[in-house]
Design an enzyme around this catalytic site. Structure first.
Site, PDB file in Angstrom:
ATOM      1  N   PRO A 130       0.797  -1.235   0.000  1.00  0.00           N
ATOM      2  CA  PRO A 130       0.000   0.000   0.000  1.00  0.00           C
ATOM      3  C   PRO A 130       0.824   1.278   0.000  1.00  0.00           C
ATOM      4  CG  PRO A 130      -0.904  -1.601   1.556  1.00  0.00           C
ATOM      5  CD  PRO A 130       0.409  -2.142   1.097  1.00  0.00           C
TER       6      PRO A 130
ATOM      7  N   GLY B  29       4.841  -9.194   4.196  1.00  0.00           N
ATOM      8  CA  GLY B  29       5.270  -7.830   4.484  1.00  0.00           C
ATOM      9  C   GLY B  29       5.649  -7.099   3.215  1.00  0.00           C
ATOM     10  N   GLU B  30       5.588  -5.756   3.278  1.00  0.00           N
ATOM     11  CA  GLU B  30       5.884  -4.940   2.090  1.00  0.00           C
ATOM     12  C   GLU B  30       7.305  -5.176   1.601  1.00  0.00           C
ATOM     13  OE1 GLU B  30       4.899  -1.008   1.500  1.00  0.00           O
ATOM     14  OE2 GLU B  30       2.958  -1.067   2.495  1.00  0.00           O
ATOM     15  N   GLY B  31       7.442  -5.345   0.316  1.00  0.00           N
ATOM     16  CA  GLY B  31       8.749  -5.552  -0.308  1.00  0.00           C
ATOM     17  C   GLY B  31       9.104  -7.006  -0.502  1.00  0.00           C
TER      18      GLY B  31
END
Length: 582
Positions: A481, A532-534
């Site tokens: 996001p 998780g992001e990434g």
């Protein structure tokens, strides 16, 4: 006037304004052009038939003509099925709207059909030129049929202008640029006889920020930070940054059809090869050898952080910095470097702005400088990641504020320990975002205001990274996001930035899905990872590299090999020379 850096362009104009001539001049010289005609020929109208014949006669002989008259769905299908290596010129949308309102197909949901056309234009991989009459400058028609036509065409023009990269209004043969995500340009068009094409003059392009010259990794200096240091560039609305090389992207995709492959081809991975070709300006792009992960850590207070722990987000950031945890281990496997960047914390957006104006400027400058360092280090691609408490809720607020989406539809379920779902936390996030939007309902919503009111330091830093990467011609892999929220804000500061973004996966997150649709970014994969992001981008990176490596190193199929010239010898002299007795 000549415009550059567009993937889709809407050309508006009145009757005999020169809009068709101008549109045709934009695609003259493109390798594959399909002229999509919408006007139905009436055998009883000799004058109209003569106009159509005049249009046909002036088109280059190598252009393909598609007739999509009568059924509005045919134009949508034509645009949806277009290939990345071709250019479509649709002339004009007045004929399409006339078919849309044909009594024979009523009753029908005309707005839904217009929305389908808009979606097809947004996701079209081809270069797309749309010609449409401008009806907003005329008197309101006196008949119900005329008013229905003006209303439908006006709505169509508004929606297509929103999703098109560039919009030009042609008046008396003079094009005026209304919207652009490409380099600013000024020039004139000399109007010829009515119905005759005119040649555009060379544009005089001006840029406030440019990327490095080939072979030079350095880009423009970072913008002024909060301490007031003097620098050469400022992050401002309407800044002009580089665009990927569109013709090279097209050539890179077209080249794949000539490779010596045992199967049908690269499938969805054609998109990553075309993306890399455009960003590297090489028809045979190289794999991304040096990748940097920018992990941004900045927490949010208030309801958007319901269900998140600041202590846990700090632990995740420390883990990544020490080379431990899921993100760092995936980065090590992919040969990527993790750079943990601290961002200022954000205030509760339901009560007051997340950041001050000075904090926004400082965060943008921080992100810009991160990208500058990456450019100087020769980084080939950047992955944007985030681990702050409340980051997903703040990103949903940014997306809701910039696109008008309903917050509850953007906010995903909140995971809890043991694989459970925290519904109370989800409701708190929805309430916080809605309260923030209500609090700011009478304010302005420029890019800086959006960052200050809702975004917080992590999204502001990510925005600076995106803009700085674009200035340095570094592609960015979005994952989560925060990245897509920053891309939406970056679009309002420099429209070129989104063209340097690649979305490996949507991660089943509704905020990412909606923002990607608005940005025109199609996810390459559907891995359904939630690490998780990434992390998803890093998990996909070896596959993307493999596709680039194959495309770069494979030779052409023997079918396309050049025949070897005949060498010298007796056989070359003919039959008489082959027989010395004669």
């Amino acid at each position: 006037m000549s415009v550059g850096g567009w993937q889709s362009i809407l050309v508006l104009g009145g009757i005999r304004s020169g809009k068709s001539d101008y549109a045709e001049s934009l695609v003259t010289g493109d390798p594959v052009v399909r002229y999509v005609a919408t006007g139905a020929a009436d055998p009883a109208d000799a004058e109209w038939l003569a106009r159509i014949e005049k249009h046909r006669a002036r088109r280059p002989a190598d252009w393909q003509t598609d007739e999509v008259t009568g059924d509005p769905g045919r134009l949508i299908e034509t645009i949806s099925s277009a290939r990345a290596d071709e250019t479509l010129l649709v002339d004009d949308l007045g004929g399409w709207v006339a078919a849309l309102l044909d009594p024979a197909r009523q009753p029908a949901d005309d707005r839904a059909t217009i929305a389908e056309l808009t979606a097809a234009v947004r996701s079209c991989p081809a270069r797309l030129v749309l010609v449409s009459p401008e009806v907003g400058l005329a008197l309101v028609p006196s008949t119900p049929v005329g008013r229905a036509f003006a209303d439908a065409l006006g709505l169509t023009n508004q929606l297509l202008a929103e999703v098109s990269d560039t919009v030009v209004l042609v008046v008396a043969g003079q094009p005026v640029q209304l919207k652009s995500t490409g380099p600013a340009a000024t020039a004139t068009v000399t109007s010829g006889d009515p119905g005759e094409p005119t040649e555009p003059t060379e544009p005089k392009q001006t840029a406030t920020v440019t990327g490095p010259e080939p072979g030079e990794p350095t880009g423009p200096e970072p913008p002024a930070a909060a301490n007031g240091s003097n620098t050469a560039a400022q992050i401002t609305a309407g800044m002009t940054l580089p665009m990927p090389a569109e013709r090279t992207r097209t050539a890179g995709v077209a080249r794949l059809g000539r490779l010596d492959l045992p199967g049908a081809g690269f499938g969805a991975l054609e998109n990553v090869i075309g993306f890399a070709a455009g960003t590297q300006d090489e028809a045979s792009p190289r794999p991304w050898d040096q990748v940097q992960v920018v992990l941004i850590h900045g927490d949010h207070d208030g309801g958007v952080a319901a269900g998140d722990s600041p202590q846990d987000s700090a632990r995740r950031a420390d883990q990544a910095g020490a080379g431990d945890g899921a993100l760092a281990r995936l980065a090590a496997t992919a040969g990527a470097v993790v750079d943990v960047v601290a961002a200022p914390g954000a205030a509760p957006i339901e009560h007051r702005p997340a950041l001050t104006a000075a904090e926004v400027d400082s965060a943008l400058a921080t992100g810009w400088e991160v990208a500058q360092r990456a450019g100087r280090a020769g980084v080939a691609a950047i992955v944007i990641a985030a681990c702050g408490a409340g980051a997903a809720g703040a990103a949903a607020a940014v997306v809701a504020a910039t696109t008008g989406a309903e917050p509850a539809a953007l906010l995903g379920r909140v995971p809890a320990a043991g694989g459970k779902v925290d519904d109370a936390a989800w409701m708190s996030r929805c309430a916080a975002v809605r309260d923030a939007l209500h609090r700011t309902r009478r304010g302005t919503h420029g890019a800086r205001e959006v960052l200050a009111e809702y975004a917080g330091g992590d999204i502001a830093v990510a925005t600076g990274v995106l803009l700085g990467a674009t200035a340095n011609r570094i592609p960015v892999l979005l994952d989560g996001p925060v990245g897509v929220a920053a891309a939406l804000v970056s679009r309002d500061l420099a429209g070129q930035a989104r063209h340097w973004c690649l979305l490996p996966d949507h991660g089943r997150q509704p905020t990412v899905r909606h923002a990607a649709d608005v940005l025109g970014l199609t996810p390459l994969l559907d891995l359904r990872l939630d690490l998780g992001e990434g992390a998803t981008a890093l998990a996909a990176l070896p596959l993307l590299r493999s596709a680039l490596t194959l495309a770069d190193t494979l030779g052409e199929h023997p079918t396309f090999a050049e025949p070897e010239p005949a060498g010298p010898g007796p056989a070359a002299a003919g039959p008489a020379a082959a027989d010395p007795v004669r």
